[in-house]
Design a protein around this motif. Structure first.
Motif, PDB file in Angstrom:
ATOM      1  N   SER A 107       0.826  -1.202   0.000  1.00 44.02           N
ATOM      2  CA  SER A 107       0.000   0.000   0.000  1.00 44.02           C
ATOM      3  C   SER A 107       0.866   1.260   0.000  1.00 44.02           C
ATOM      4  O   SER A 107       1.978   1.269   0.527  1.00 44.02           O
ATOM      5  CB  SER A 107      -0.907   0.000   1.233  1.00 44.02           C
ATOM      6  N   ASP A 108       0.338   2.322  -0.559  1.00 47.78           N
ATOM      7  CA  ASP A 108       1.030   3.611  -0.520  1.00 47.78           C
ATOM      8  C   ASP A 108       0.972   4.230   0.872  1.00 47.78           C
ATOM      9  O   ASP A 108       1.775   5.094   1.190  1.00 47.78           O
ATOM     10  CB  ASP A 108       0.408   4.588  -1.522  1.00 47.78           C
ATOM     11  N   ASP A 109       0.033   3.792   1.682  1.00 47.59           N
ATOM     12  CA  ASP A 109      -0.148   4.350   3.024  1.00 47.59           C
ATOM     13  C   ASP A 109       0.713   3.591   4.039  1.00 47.59           C
ATOM     14  O   ASP A 109       0.574   2.382   4.204  1.00 47.59           O
ATOM     15  CB  ASP A 109      -1.622   4.275   3.420  1.00 47.59           C
ATOM     16  N   TRP A 111       0.708   3.542   7.302  1.00 46.76           N
ATOM     17  CA  TRP A 111      -0.022   2.902   8.403  1.00 46.76           C
ATOM     18  C   TRP A 111      -0.749   1.646   7.941  1.00 46.76           C
ATOM     19  O   TRP A 111      -0.855   0.673   8.693  1.00 46.76           O
ATOM     20  CB  TRP A 111      -0.970   3.898   9.059  1.00 46.76           C
ATOM     21  N   GLU A 112      -1.236   1.636   6.691  1.00 44.41           N
ATOM     22  CA  GLU A 112      -1.863   0.424   6.151  1.00 44.41           C
ATOM     23  C   GLU A 112      -0.831  -0.683   5.998  1.00 44.41           C
ATOM     24  O   GLU A 112      -1.108  -1.849   6.319  1.00 44.41           O
ATOM     25  CB  GLU A 112      -2.526   0.708   4.801  1.00 44.41           C
TER      26      GLU A 112
END
Length: 102
Positions: free
Chosen positions: A4-6, A8-9
């Motif tokens: 994921s780019d996030d 925290w994800e």
């Protein structure tokens, strides 16, 4: 989710993978990247490594480095709050617990 780019994800996915498999090693590149990329992920990562039965040995270098660092990641230029100390002490206790568990 590990890609994921996030941040925290990715961190959550890596912790979930470790929880499901009982082994932190496959997710260690993601955890290590998050650890270095955002110091505020360290509490979350350490908490997931303290889960019973988790094989966290591959992350021990990160934890030892954290314990040996004299300047805490919560120290901000221009100010700090008493909650920073509490959060930092919690992180250090978790690091020690993971290392003591082996």
């Amino acid at each position: 989710m590990l890609a994921s780019d996030d941040l925290w994800e990715r961190t959550a996915a890596a912790c979930a993978l470790g929880e499901i498999s009982g082994d932190a090693e496959p997710a260690l590149p993601v955890l290590g990247s998050a650890w270095q990329g955002n110091p505020y992920t360290r509490g979350t990562i350490t908490a997931c490594l303290t889960e019973p039965g988790r094989a966290a040995a591959p992350a021990h270098d990160l934890l030892r480095t954290e314990l040996a660092t004299p300047r805490r990641h919560t120290a901000r230029s221009g100010g700090h709050g008493s909650h920073d100390i509490v959060n930092d002490e919690r992180l250090l206790r978790s690091c020690r617990a993971v290392l003591e568990a082996g």
